[in-house]
Write a protein that holds these residues in place. Structure first.
Motif, short mmCIF file in Angstrom:
data_model
loop_
_atom_site.label_atom_id
_atom_site.label_comp_id
_atom_site.label_asym_id
_atom_site.label_seq_id
_atom_site.Cartn_x
_atom_site.Cartn_y
_atom_site.Cartn_z
N GLN A 167 -7.56 -0.40 1.12
CA GLN A 167 -6.35 -0.27 1.58
C GLN A 167 -6.58 0.25 3.13
O GLN A 167 -5.61 -0.12 3.86
N ILE A 168 -7.52 0.70 3.43
CA ILE A 168 -7.90 0.95 4.88
C ILE A 168 -8.52 -0.36 5.50
O ILE A 168 -9.67 -0.61 5.16
N ALA A 169 -7.53 -0.63 6.39
CA ALA A 169 -8.17 -1.97 7.27
C ALA A 169 -9.39 -1.46 8.47
O ALA A 169 -10.08 -2.08 8.52
N GLY B 216 2.19 -0.82 11.16
CA GLY B 216 1.04 -0.09 11.09
C GLY B 216 1.07 1.24 11.23
O GLY B 216 2.18 1.65 11.88
N ILE B 217 0.12 2.07 10.41
CA ILE B 217 0.15 3.33 10.43
C ILE B 217 -1.24 3.92 10.57
O ILE B 217 -2.26 3.41 9.99
N MET B 218 -1.49 4.85 11.74
CA MET B 218 -2.85 5.56 11.74
C MET B 218 -2.67 6.80 11.37
O MET B 218 -1.83 7.47 11.64
N LEU B 219 -3.32 7.23 10.21
CA LEU B 219 -3.23 8.46 9.47
C LEU B 219 -4.47 9.32 9.43
O LEU B 219 -5.77 8.75 9.26
N ARG B 220 -4.44 10.61 9.43
CA ARG B 220 -5.59 11.21 8.86
C ARG B 220 -5.98 11.07 7.49
O ARG B 220 -5.12 11.14 6.66
N ALA C 89 1.11 7.33 -1.90
CA ALA C 89 1.86 6.89 -0.65
C ALA C 89 0.99 5.71 -0.13
O ALA C 89 1.51 5.10 0.60
N MET C 90 -0.22 5.75 -0.19
CA MET C 90 -1.08 4.48 0.32
C MET C 90 -0.72 3.15 -0.70
O MET C 90 -0.64 2.30 -0.01
N ASP C 91 -0.50 3.38 -2.08
CA ASP C 91 -0.16 2.37 -2.70
C ASP C 91 1.39 1.68 -2.36
O ASP C 91 1.47 0.48 -2.20
N ALA C 92 2.11 2.76 -2.03
CA ALA C 92 3.35 2.36 -1.46
C ALA C 92 3.43 1.52 -0.26
O ALA C 92 3.93 0.50 0.00
N CYS C 93 2.40 1.86 0.73
CA CYS C 93 2.27 1.19 2.15
C CYS C 93 1.80 -0.10 1.85
O CYS C 93 2.02 -1.08 2.36
N GLU C 94 0.62 -0.29 0.95
CA GLU C 94 0.33 -1.42 0.52
C GLU C 94 1.05 -2.48 0.18
O GLU C 94 1.09 -3.53 0.52
N LYS C 95 1.93 -1.86 -0.87
CA LYS C 95 2.98 -2.85 -1.59
C LYS C 95 3.98 -3.30 -0.17
O LYS C 95 4.42 -4.45 -0.44
N ALA C 96 4.32 -2.49 0.63
CA ALA C 96 4.84 -2.75 1.82
C ALA C 96 4.35 -3.58 2.89
O ALA C 96 5.24 -4.10 3.89
N SER D 246 5.25 7.54 2.70
CA SER D 246 6.26 7.16 1.47
C SER D 246 7.55 6.94 2.32
O SER D 246 8.12 5.82 1.83
N ALA D 247 7.92 7.58 2.96
CA ALA D 247 9.14 7.30 3.74
C ALA D 247 9.07 6.03 4.68
O ALA D 247 10.27 5.14 4.51
N ALA D 248 8.07 5.72 5.24
CA ALA D 248 8.06 4.59 6.05
C ALA D 248 7.79 3.36 5.43
O ALA D 248 8.08 2.04 5.43
N ALA D 249 7.37 3.59 4.28
CA ALA D 249 7.18 2.22 3.15
C ALA D 249 8.45 1.43 2.79
O ALA D 249 8.50 0.50 2.38
N LYS D 250 9.51 2.60 2.93
CA LYS D 250 10.84 2.01 2.31
C LYS D 250 11.35 1.37 3.25
O LYS D 250 12.68 0.97 3.08
#
Length: 401
Positions: free
Chosen positions: A273-275, A199-203, A217-224, A189-193
């Motif tokens: 949302q997962i590439a 790119g982000i690799m996440l568990r 948080a995934m929605d926010a990243c997709e929007k960003a 969520s912080a990164a999306a702002k």
């Protein structure tokens, strides 16, 4: 470089010879007419970068110098997203990829190459790590360069931003981002702002994908426009057939014609949302099984999803959800539980004792005594999965010797 054609018929033949997923092979062969057309894993857009990446990525936590065949087979299957890091296998992961590029120079253009830098979040460290990666990987650019193991948006400083922008301008890296093993929802969520993370690799797995904060948080990243790569998708490793829940899950998916491992991959791929899924594949057998899951168009049914969710609930005490802000805050942040749990993951799930010890060695001096003597009662009370935190911290202390 000569790349043999991978037909559906030949693919299924290799699957059978590998002894993996014979039921899946029969199902897929019945669904798809035999053809000599090459079969490679699908591609998905990677955020707003304009790149398309293979939905299956080759995780590099193994001795690639001794297993060059894996890289060739990955390319044969269209697994062109390759992930590594400075620290993996004492540098032999990067060196092994570099060996392959040196012998097969045309391959570099086909690969979306990702590496990660541990250590300090400052320009000096990042410069040193990047140059080290160039030497080992035998390349003069990285497609996606990641900070390794970010656990808070506070680590994404103006200095890091300035470094990333300069490295892009100098054409040393194409895209920049980070990996995260803990506090994923808050960190994403912080990164999306920020507006400068590519790119982000996440568990991300069948266990945590339903959480409301993770979805937001995934929605926010997709929007960003941030490209997202899932890792650790098995949700705490393979089933162990230790109790009724294990046997029930294994039996359910055996009857469906694919393994529970493949089902867990499918659950993650169902989120557009997962590439890509970054999977640790240390031999051709595992690679072939994962490629089979990527090629298979069968969707998980409602009953399949219910089986996964039921299993997640029944076995939650085996799984650290990465919400380490809860246990660490409960203890006044005296112990970096998230880093300790990540070291145990390397030891248990990957069998990489060296990387486990290296991760632990980055803890402050005196960490071993602290892990052995500290009262973790508050951490255990704060853990939503009721993990035996004290016992796990003691086990980690033993790795430190």
């Amino acid at each position: 470089m000569n790349t043999p054609s991978l037909s559906r018929r030949n693919f299924m033949k290799s699957l059978g010879l590998a002894g993996v997923g014979s039921a899946l092979a029969s199902q897929a062969a019945a669904q798809t007419p035999a053809s000599d057309a090459p079969q490679t894993v699908p591609l998905r857009p990677f955020g707003k970068t304009g790149e398309k990446v293979s939905i299956l990525a080759l995780g590099g936590i193994f001795d690639i110098t001794s297993n060059q065949l894996m890289l060739q087979r990955a390319l044969d299957f269209g697994v062109t997203y390759w992930d590594t890091a400075n620290s993996y296998n004492n540098g032999n992961s990067e060196r092994g990829i570099g060996m392959y590029f040196e012998k097969n120079p045309d391959a570099r253009k086909k690969v979306f190459l990702v590496t990660k830098a541990g250590g300090g979040r400052n320009a000096n460290n990042l410069n040193a790590r990047l140059e080290e990666s160039f030497r080992r990987l035998k390349t003069d650019y990285i497609d996606l360069f990641l900070l390794h193991g970010v656990g808070s948006g506070n680590e994404l400083t103006d200095e890091v931003k300035a470094w990333a922008e300069k490295a892009k301008a100098d054409k040393k890296i194409r895209f920049f981002g980070f990996s995260t093993h803990s506090n994923m929802a808050q960190t994403l969520s912080a990164a999306a702002k920020l507006g400068w993370i590519d790119g982000i690799m996440l568990r991300y797995d069948y266990r945590n994908m339903r959480a409301d904060d993770m979805r937001a948080a995934m929605d926010a990243c997709e929007k960003a426009g941030i490209g997202l790569t899932a890792m650790k998708t098995q949700g705490g490793g393979p089933i162990k057939l230790e109790n009724e829940a294990d046997v029930k899950l294994a039996g359910h998916f055996m009857n469906r014609g694919f393994s529970e491992h493949q089902a867990k991959l499918k659950a993650v791929w169902e989120n557009p949302q997962i590439a890509s899924i970054c999977s640790q594949m240390t031999n051709v057998t595992v690679l072939t099984a994962n490629v089979a899951a990527a090629l298979d168009k069968a969707k998980l049914s409602a009953a399949d999803r219910a089986a996964l969710w039921e299993y997640a609930e029944a076995t939650c005490t085996r799984y650290c959800g990465g919400c380490t802000q809860l246990c660490e805050e409960a203890m006044g942040r005296v112990v970096a539980v998230g880093d300790v749990m990540r070291s145990l993951m390397y030891e248990r799930e990957y069998g990489d004792s060296r990387l486990a010890r290296e991760t632990l060695s980055q803890l402050p001096p005196g960490a071993r005594d602290l892990l052995l003597r500290f009262d973790f009662t508050a951490a255990e009370a704060a853990c939503p999965n009721r993990l035996p935190v004290a016992r796990l911290m003691r086990e980690a202390a033993m790795l430190l010797g």
